[in-house]
Design a protein around this motif. Sequence first.
Motif, mmCIF file in Angstrom:
data_model
loop_
_atom_site.group_PDB
_atom_site.id
_atom_site.type_symbol
_atom_site.label_atom_id
_atom_site.label_comp_id
_atom_site.label_asym_id
_atom_site.label_seq_id
_atom_site.Cartn_x
_atom_site.Cartn_y
_atom_site.Cartn_z
ATOM 1 N N HIS A 15 34.544 38.147 45.829
ATOM 2 C CA HIS A 15 33.514 37.374 46.542
ATOM 3 C C HIS A 15 32.849 36.341 45.640
ATOM 4 N N ALA A 16 33.466 35.979 44.561
ATOM 5 C CA ALA A 16 32.911 34.945 43.684
ATOM 6 C C ALA A 16 33.572 33.605 43.990
ATOM 7 N N THR A 17 32.839 32.513 43.751
ATOM 8 C CA THR A 17 33.417 31.177 43.812
ATOM 9 C C THR A 17 34.006 30.892 42.444
ATOM 10 N N VAL A 18 35.329 30.792 42.352
ATOM 11 C CA VAL A 18 36.007 30.674 41.057
ATOM 12 C C VAL A 18 36.768 29.360 40.992
ATOM 13 N N LEU A 19 36.600 28.645 39.872
ATOM 14 C CA LEU A 19 37.365 27.433 39.607
ATOM 15 C C LEU A 19 37.997 27.583 38.230
ATOM 16 N N ALA A 20 39.328 27.561 38.176
ATOM 17 C CA ALA A 20 40.035 27.743 36.903
ATOM 18 C C ALA A 20 41.244 26.828 36.868
ATOM 19 N N ASN A 21 41.443 26.141 35.749
ATOM 20 C CA ASN A 21 42.617 25.282 35.550
ATOM 21 C C ASN A 21 43.724 26.078 34.866
ATOM 22 N N VAL A 22 44.957 25.866 35.294
ATOM 23 C CA VAL A 22 46.069 26.540 34.635
ATOM 24 C C VAL A 22 46.252 26.012 33.213
ATOM 25 N N SER A 23 45.721 24.822 32.920
ATOM 26 C CA SER A 23 45.812 24.254 31.573
ATOM 27 C C SER A 23 44.659 24.675 30.669
#
Length: 424
Positions: free
Chosen positions: A348-356
């Motif tokens: 239930h978290a808003t997650v933003l992650a780049n594969v780089s």
Amino acid sequence: MTALTVVLATVVSLAPSLLPREPSVQGALTGVTIVLALIARRLVLILRRHLTGRTPRPGSRELRLPVAVVGASAVLVAAATAHHRQNRLREAMSVPALDGRYWLDSLTVAVVVVGVSLALPRLARVLGRRRDAATAVAVVLGIGVATVSASSGEAVDTVSSPTTLSAGLSGGSGSAVAWKDLGREGQRFVSLPSEGSPIRIYVPLAAAPDPSARAGLAVDELRRAGAFRRAHLVVTVPTGSGWVDAAAVRGFEAQWGEDVALVAQQYSDRPSWATFVLDRRAAANEARTLVAALRAHLSTLPEQQRPALHVYGQSLGASGASAVFDGTDPEPCALFLAGPPAGVRTTHATVLANVSDPVVWWRPSLLWSPPELSHARADAPSPPWIPVVTFVHTTVDLLTSLAAAPGHGHRYGEDQARCTPAPG
């Protein structure tokens, strides 16, 4: 065997990376890898001599030319592959492509690192002093880290004059924290350009002796600034250095305008990567303490007058932010994570992650198992996982992760503050 050792080390140093590299970084990595490989080979020969009592004979002269040809070919193939891979990354991140000058500069740095490192023991003998193997390794690593760190980028935010700060900002009129005591990261945080009347409270590490005292000061500063009369209160857990991403600040203030107040409490003033590797628990402890103090104060307010409490963290700050909800699931839009370290998982978290982003990859188990990247967005080509080698390259990328182009590596935009909760 020496030539083969150098070739193998060079090929390893040219393995795929997550981010485009400056020639100084690539050269330093190649140089350090070669020196460490030669040291390891020397130690193996000493151990073998000790166990068998025999000194290895030098290789056949007839094999030197074929070995040299094969070795040079392997290095050229590895360099060509690295060139292609780097240009794919650069194209995805809108960075200028490599040219021949890149490899000339990289070679120069590598030669300097190897030459200086190999000359140190001889210089020590000339001066009549002896160095053990651990000291030699430390010197080599120091040269490499210093070169890589000098090439790493830092986020640069404008720091304005303290005379422009309003009462809603730490260091401003009536604040218990003086402008000069905020430190570089605190000054950046409170003085970011904004429309309207922002409320941003920053409690530096040196403001109080322990997390509880700093949390108490944060609550007092928020009360003074009128933060509890706003509809939203965002706890921004800083990175290891105390830095809060300006893009996240802009994102929250663009989303909620005059209805939001932000508070940050510093837990370390070391470089982020150093805190990330050496003391991850500090972020969690500080975040839990601050949120507990805020919840205690909010419980004294009439329920209809309590602001909604949100927790945001990037990098090591994401680890601290998620720790606030250990054992419980946050409400939608209560937890925002940007570039969370590997292993940080909260439903239930808003997650933003780049594969780089190397922060998303790095963990000790990367030595023997591939990363779990199901939560990351594919912003650039992802390199294949290679045991041990990927761990080494990811560790190097940690030092330069903020030097990436916006939207790549460990640099996130205003979208990290958007309320887009992941399904549970």
